[in-house]
Design a protein around this motif. Structure first.
Motif, PDB file in Angstrom:
ATOM      1  N   LEU A   1       0.826  -1.214   0.000  1.00  9.36           N
ATOM      2  CA  LEU A   1       0.000   0.000   0.000  1.00  9.36           C
ATOM      3  C   LEU A   1       0.859   1.262   0.000  1.00  9.36           C
ATOM      4  O   LEU A   1       0.536   2.242  -0.681  1.00  9.36           O
ATOM      5  N   LEU A   2       1.960   1.247   0.740  1.00  7.07           N
ATOM      6  CA  LEU A   2       2.870   2.401   0.742  1.00  7.07           C
ATOM      7  C   LEU A   2       3.569   2.563  -0.606  1.00  7.07           C
ATOM      8  O   LEU A   2       3.843   3.678  -1.034  1.00  7.07           O
ATOM      9  N   PHE A   3       3.854   1.457  -1.260  1.00  8.35           N
ATOM     10  CA  PHE A   3       4.582   1.463  -2.526  1.00  8.35           C
ATOM     11  C   PHE A   3       3.787   2.158  -3.635  1.00  8.35           C
ATOM     12  O   PHE A   3       4.362   2.652  -4.608  1.00  8.35           O
ATOM     13  N   VAL A   4       2.460   2.213  -3.478  1.00  8.30           N
ATOM     14  CA  VAL A   4       1.609   2.871  -4.470  1.00  8.30           C
ATOM     15  C   VAL A   4       2.042   4.327  -4.670  1.00  8.30           C
ATOM     16  O   VAL A   4       2.093   4.827  -5.802  1.00  8.30           O
TER      17      VAL A   4
ATOM     18  N   VAL B   1       3.673   8.663  -8.320  1.00 11.09           N
ATOM     19  CA  VAL B   1       4.256   9.994  -8.567  1.00 11.09           C
ATOM     20  C   VAL B   1       5.371   9.908  -9.613  1.00 11.09           C
ATOM     21  O   VAL B   1       5.550  10.841 -10.401  1.00 11.09           O
ATOM     22  N   ILE B   2       6.085   8.798  -9.654  1.00 11.33           N
ATOM     23  CA  ILE B   2       7.111   8.628 -10.696  1.00 11.33           C
ATOM     24  C   ILE B   2       6.455   8.475 -12.063  1.00 11.33           C
ATOM     25  O   ILE B   2       6.898   9.083 -13.051  1.00 11.33           O
ATOM     26  N   VAL B   3       5.375   7.704 -12.132  1.00  9.38           N
ATOM     27  CA  VAL B   3       4.637   7.562 -13.399  1.00  9.38           C
ATOM     28  C   VAL B   3       4.107   8.927 -13.843  1.00  9.38           C
ATOM     29  O   VAL B   3       4.177   9.280 -15.023  1.00  9.38           O
ATOM     30  N   ALA B   4       3.597   9.712 -12.903  1.00  3.99           N
ATOM     31  CA  ALA B   4       3.093  11.053 -13.235  1.00  3.99           C
ATOM     32  C   ALA B   4       4.203  11.919 -13.822  1.00  3.99           C
ATOM     33  O   ALA B   4       3.998  12.620 -14.823  1.00  3.99           O
TER      34      ALA B   4
END
Length: 173
Positions: A9-12, A17-20
């Motif tokens: 859940l934290l990894f989301v 944000v990197i994908v963004a």
């Protein structure tokens, strides 16, 4: 809750944000599903990590204040709509006081990004950029906007270790 579920859940957050940032730098757009995913993933992450309801409420207050500020920046033409939504969604995960680091690093990152793009947009470097991928040529185009999602992602990742969520993870707090 098992630590592996908490970790997932934290990894989301860092993944989205990197994908963004990557989407913004290559397409000048941040899809709504990214900001929406951040908002939707926050509640299960906060509950799985056992954050008190008062802390969760404060996080939502920080996110709401960030949304108002981001809407003002959008209205002034300083950032795009996707940037505004990403800023608010990331601020929700930051909470208080990590949001202060988030804002400072995002502002600094945005300034450095802008300076870098000004350098890239000089006549000399534009020619070099034009032989690369189309997105690099667009970044080098004078008058083109700044993909501010990159700065938001840098600020979010820099402040993430200060968040109540990460501090609540077993062995890190």
């Amino acid at each position: 809750m098992p630590p592996i579920v908490q970790a997932v859940l934290l990894f989301v957050f860092p993944v989205l944000v990197i994908v963004a940032a990557l989407r913004d730098i290559t397409t000048y757009t941040i899809p709504n599903w990214i900001s929406g995913g951040l908002i939707l993933a926050f509640v299960p992450a906060a509950l799985a990590l056992g954050l008190p309801l008062e802390t969760i409420g404060l996080q939502f207050g920080v996110g709401a204040a960030a949304l108002v500020a981001a809407m003002a920046m959008f209205a002034l033409g300083w950032i795009g709509g996707g940037d505004a939504k990403l800023f608010a969604a990331a601020a929700l995960w930051m909470g208080w006081p990590a949001v202060v680091t988030f804002i400072l690093v995002t502002g600094l990152g945005g300034g450095l990004l802008t300076l870098g793009l000004l350098g890239l947009r000089t006549q000399r470097l534009r020619g070099v950029a034009s032989i690369g991928p189309n997105w690099l040529g667009r970044l080098a185009t004078p008058g083109e906007s700044v993909p501010y999602g990159v700065a938001i992602a840098v600020g979010a990742l820099a402040a993430f270790p200060e968040t109540a969520l990460l501090k609540a993870f077993p062995g890190l707090g």
